[in-house]
Write a protein that holds these residues in place. Structure first.
Motif, PDB file in Angstrom:
ATOM      1  N   ALA A 103       0.839  -1.203   0.000  1.00 34.35           N
ATOM      2  CA  ALA A 103       0.000   0.000   0.000  1.00 34.35           C
ATOM      3  C   ALA A 103       0.874   1.254   0.000  1.00 34.35           C
ATOM      4  N   ARG A 104       1.955   1.203   0.803  1.00 32.82           N
ATOM      5  CA  ARG A 104       2.860   2.355   0.880  1.00 32.82           C
ATOM      6  C   ARG A 104       3.526   2.613  -0.469  1.00 32.82           C
ATOM      7  N   GLN A 105       3.924   1.497  -1.106  1.00 33.79           N
ATOM      8  CA  GLN A 105       4.592   1.603  -2.411  1.00 33.79           C
ATOM      9  C   GLN A 105       3.621   2.186  -3.460  1.00 33.79           C
ATOM     10  N   GLN A 106       2.379   1.680  -3.415  1.00 30.28           N
ATOM     11  CA  GLN A 106       1.348   2.171  -4.359  1.00 30.28           C
ATOM     12  C   GLN A 106       1.114   3.665  -4.149  1.00 30.28           C
ATOM     13  N   LEU A 107       1.123   4.048  -2.851  1.00 31.43           N
ATOM     14  CA  LEU A 107       0.883   5.453  -2.515  1.00 31.43           C
ATOM     15  C   LEU A 107       2.014   6.334  -3.049  1.00 31.43           C
ATOM     16  N   ASP A 108       3.257   5.846  -2.905  1.00 26.18           N
ATOM     17  CA  ASP A 108       4.408   6.597  -3.420  1.00 26.18           C
ATOM     18  C   ASP A 108       4.310   6.779  -4.933  1.00 26.18           C
ATOM     19  N   GLU A 109       3.944   5.688  -5.614  1.00 25.47           N
ATOM     20  CA  GLU A 109       3.791   5.761  -7.071  1.00 25.47           C
ATOM     21  C   GLU A 109       2.714   6.764  -7.459  1.00 25.47           C
ATOM     22  N   ALA A 110       1.610   6.719  -6.681  1.00 29.51           N
ATOM     23  CA  ALA A 110       0.489   7.632  -6.967  1.00 29.51           C
ATOM     24  C   ALA A 110       0.927   9.085  -6.801  1.00 29.51           C
ATOM     25  N   MET A 111       1.719   9.332  -5.763  1.00 27.65           N
ATOM     26  CA  MET A 111       2.165  10.705  -5.498  1.00 27.65           C
ATOM     27  C   MET A 111       3.104  11.212  -6.602  1.00 27.65           C
ATOM     28  N   THR A 112       3.905  10.287  -7.163  1.00 29.32           N
ATOM     29  CA  THR A 112       4.795  10.670  -8.268  1.00 29.32           C
ATOM     30  C   THR A 112       3.946  11.085  -9.475  1.00 29.32           C
ATOM     31  N   LYS A 113       2.887  10.295  -9.733  1.00 25.66           N
ATOM     32  CA  LYS A 113       1.984  10.620 -10.856  1.00 25.66           C
ATOM     33  C   LYS A 113       1.336  11.981 -10.609  1.00 25.66           C
ATOM     34  N   LYS A 114       0.987  12.233  -9.349  1.00 23.88           N
ATOM     35  CA  LYS A 114       0.329  13.496  -8.991  1.00 23.88           C
ATOM     36  C   LYS A 114       1.239  14.682  -9.314  1.00 23.88           C
ATOM     37  N   GLU A 115       2.515  14.529  -8.969  1.00 24.80           N
ATOM     38  CA  GLU A 115       3.473  15.613  -9.238  1.00 24.80           C
ATOM     39  C   GLU A 115       3.588  15.896 -10.732  1.00 24.80           C
ATOM     40  N   THR A 116       3.565  14.810 -11.531  1.00 23.19           N
ATOM     41  CA  THR A 116       3.652  14.978 -12.985  1.00 23.19           C
ATOM     42  C   THR A 116       2.432  15.738 -13.485  1.00 23.19           C
ATOM     43  N   LEU A 117       1.259  15.364 -12.947  1.00 23.41           N
ATOM     44  CA  LEU A 117       0.013  16.017 -13.374  1.00 23.41           C
ATOM     45  C   LEU A 117       0.001  17.493 -13.017  1.00 23.41           C
ATOM     46  N   GLU A 118       0.556  17.785 -11.833  1.00 23.12           N
ATOM     47  CA  GLU A 118       0.505  19.166 -11.344  1.00 23.12           C
ATOM     48  C   GLU A 118       1.546  20.072 -11.988  1.00 23.12           C
ATOM     49  N   ALA A 119       2.466  19.461 -12.738  1.00 22.41           N
ATOM     50  CA  ALA A 119       3.536  20.266 -13.344  1.00 22.41           C
ATOM     51  C   ALA A 119       2.952  21.376 -14.207  1.00 22.41           C
ATOM     52  N   LYS A 120       3.443  22.587 -14.002  1.00 21.78           N
ATOM     53  CA  LYS A 120       2.947  23.728 -14.773  1.00 21.78           C
ATOM     54  C   LYS A 120       3.623  23.756 -16.137  1.00 21.78           C
ATOM     55  N   PRO A 121       2.958  24.372 -17.133  1.00 22.24           N
ATOM     56  CA  PRO A 121       3.626  24.488 -18.426  1.00 22.24           C
ATOM     57  C   PRO A 121       4.920  25.264 -18.249  1.00 22.24           C
ATOM     58  N   SER A 122       6.001  24.700 -18.702  1.00 21.84           N
ATOM     59  CA  SER A 122       7.291  25.359 -18.507  1.00 21.84           C
ATOM     60  C   SER A 122       7.511  26.422 -19.579  1.00 21.84           C
ATOM     61  N   MET A 123       8.446  27.324 -19.290  1.00 22.76           N
ATOM     62  CA  MET A 123       8.790  28.344 -20.275  1.00 22.76           C
ATOM     63  C   MET A 123       9.337  27.670 -21.533  1.00 22.76           C
ATOM     64  N   ALA A 124       9.971  26.499 -21.332  1.00 20.41           N
ATOM     65  CA  ALA A 124      10.517  25.760 -22.480  1.00 20.41           C
ATOM     66  C   ALA A 124       9.380  25.319 -23.406  1.00 20.41           C
ATOM     67  N   ALA A 125       8.259  24.882 -22.795  1.00 21.80           N
ATOM     68  CA  ALA A 125       7.114  24.446 -23.610  1.00 21.80           C
ATOM     69  C   ALA A 125       6.536  25.625 -24.385  1.00 21.80           C
ATOM     70  N   VAL A 126       6.441  26.775 -23.698  1.00 16.98           N
ATOM     71  CA  VAL A 126       5.921  27.984 -24.355  1.00 16.98           C
ATOM     72  C   VAL A 126       6.831  28.375 -25.522  1.00 16.98           C
ATOM     73  N   ALA A 127       8.142  28.374 -25.238  1.00 16.09           N
ATOM     74  CA  ALA A 127       9.113  28.748 -26.281  1.00 16.09           C
ATOM     75  C   ALA A 127       9.059  27.760 -27.440  1.00 16.09           C
ATOM     76  N   THR A 128       8.942  26.464 -27.117  1.00 14.18           N
ATOM     77  CA  THR A 128       8.859  25.447 -28.174  1.00 14.18           C
ATOM     78  C   THR A 128       7.645  25.715 -29.057  1.00 14.18           C
ATOM     79  N   GLY A 129       6.497  25.978 -28.411  1.00 12.30           N
ATOM     80  CA  GLY A 129       5.273  26.240 -29.174  1.00 12.30           C
ATOM     81  C   GLY A 129       5.443  27.411 -30.130  1.00 12.30           C
ATOM     82  N   ILE A 130       5.984  28.518 -29.621  1.00 16.50           N
ATOM     83  CA  ILE A 130       6.159  29.718 -30.457  1.00 16.50           C
ATOM     84  C   ILE A 130       7.142  29.415 -31.593  1.00 16.50           C
ATOM     85  N   ALA A 131       8.216  28.688 -31.256  1.00 19.32           N
ATOM     86  CA  ALA A 131       9.212  28.350 -32.288  1.00 19.32           C
ATOM     87  C   ALA A 131       8.584  27.495 -33.389  1.00 19.32           C
ATOM     88  N   VAL A 132       7.754  26.534 -32.976  1.00 19.61           N
ATOM     89  CA  VAL A 132       7.099  25.661 -33.969  1.00 19.61           C
ATOM     90  C   VAL A 132       6.176  26.482 -34.876  1.00 19.61           C
TER      91      VAL A 132
END
Lengths: 203, 177
Positions: B128-157
């Motif tokens: 259960a603890r291991q599953q919870l840790d994995e879930a929290m890692t997924k949560k962090e990925t989901l919460e990641a804000k669009p980075s300036m790199a993503a914005v710059a990539t979009g404009i460059a494209v």
């Protein structure tokens, strides 16, 4: 304003894709290739505009800037908005790839309508310019909200309720967009009038 | 309009950067932006017999969003609404025998889903603890804000696509005489 993945029904998705394709085809035909840099600038502005958001009730609204894109690009708003939405879906996970067609129509069609309705007005005097740009900014958001309501109607069947909710939630955005578009267009007309579409006989 | 534009052009410097003004506007707007958001997501994890859900527009919680939990056969297990912090919790159903799909409807076409697997629901102790840790890692990925790199990539494209289109058009024009 972006419809998420898997929200609209299949037929609405297909209809949206077909309309977006047609609009983009017309846009590509009418684009002034000598002025591609303007298309790139406005597409980029649209691309980043949705990062500026306002939290309202259970939902969230953001700047769209489709009014200024329509006013300055006309039919080229379709390919410009399609590209920006595709990149938003890929890079920011806004909306979704399957809803891309519907989202493009919802935002680009009002832009083209505003281009025809108020497009000829900027340049006839400072007052006209601001009012026309305000109407383009606010009107295109209003029309986009109506389009969103219509797209959701076919899925949720409560058009009035959904549309009222979308319109109410976007009312502040309409006003903000109107003012932002008003100032932008007035400013651009002073410092960079070349960005305005050349009106005259259609090519 | 032409006439007006012509009069406007007089007495102005011609070497103004075409995109300068809009770029400045973009930067100002980005600088004043209170938050980066607009993706919609619902996330869920299991801890000590309770399923915790969190619904968000990036870093703004979804207030009063409708939550529906369905099982593998698409049978509704329970329904509810998120609170002011975008949270909605419920005890692991006693008769659960499949993964649970958590659906969020944040109105106006904003919807999201998250699946809680049966193994997560049934896990105990270390697992259960291991599953919870994995879930929290997924949560962090989901919460990641669009980075300036993503914005710059979009404009460059965007600029790359427009540049290519312009180039192809010029070549065609040259080819056609």
């Amino acid at each position: 304003m972006h419809i998420s993945e898997g929200v609209v029904s299949g037929p609405v998705m297909m209809a949206g894709a077909a309309l977006a394709f047609a609009g983009t085809a017309v846009g590509l035909k009418k684009i002034d290739y000598e002025r591609m840099v303007h298309v790139a600038i406005l597409s980029s502005a649209f691309f980043v505009a949705s990062l500026i958001h306002v939290n309202l009730g259970p939902s969230s609204v953001h700047l769209i800037l489709n009014g200024i894109v329509g006013l300055l690009l006309g039919w080229a708003a379709f390919p410009a908005i399609l590209t920006a939405l595709l990149l938003q879906a890929i890079l920011f996970q806004y909306g979704g790839i399957t809803a891309l067609g519907v989202n493009t129509v919802i935002m680009a069609l009002p832009a083209v309508i505003c281009y025809y309705l108020v497009g000829p007005l900027p340049g006839r005097g400072p007052r006209y310019t601001f009012v026309a740009a305000f109407l383009a900014g606010a009107g295109s958001v209003g029309l986009a909200a109506l389009g969103l309501g219509s797209a959701l109607y076919f899925t949720e069947k409560n058009f009035l309720e959904v549309s009222m909710l979308v319109m109410t939630a976007n009312l502040p955005v309409m006003i903000i967009e109107g003012i932002v578009t008003g100032f932008c267009v007035t400013f651009l007309l002073k410092v960079y009038p070349e960005i305005f579409p050349r009106r005259g006989p259609e090519k | 309009m032409r006439k007006y534009l012509m009069t406007q052009k007089k007495g102005q410097k011609k070497d103004l950067l075409p995109g300068g003004t809009l770029l400045a506007l973009i930067l100002i707007l980005l600088g004043s932006s209170p938050a980066w958001a607009h993706k919609v997501y619902v996330f869920a994890w299991v801890e000590k017999g309770t399923v915790y859900t969190e619904s968000s527009f990036g870093d703004q919680p979804v207030h009063g969003g409708a939550i529906e939990v369905v099982d593998r056969d698409n049978q509704v297990v329970l329904q509810g609404k998120t609170d002011d912090r975008g949270k909605f919790n419920f005890p692991v159903p006693v008769a659960v025998n499949s993964d649970l799909l958590i659906k969020l409807d944040a109105t106006m076409g904003h919807q999201a889903r998250w699946t809680v697997t049966l193994s997560e629901l049934m896990a105990e102790g270390d697992e259960a603890r291991q599953q919870l840790d994995e879930a929290m890692t997924k949560k962090e990925t989901l919460e990641a804000k669009p980075s300036m790199a993503a914005v710059a990539t979009g404009i460059a494209v965007i600029f790359l696509i427009c540049g290519l289109a312009s180039l192809i058009h010029k070549k065609r024009k040259k080819h056609n005489g």
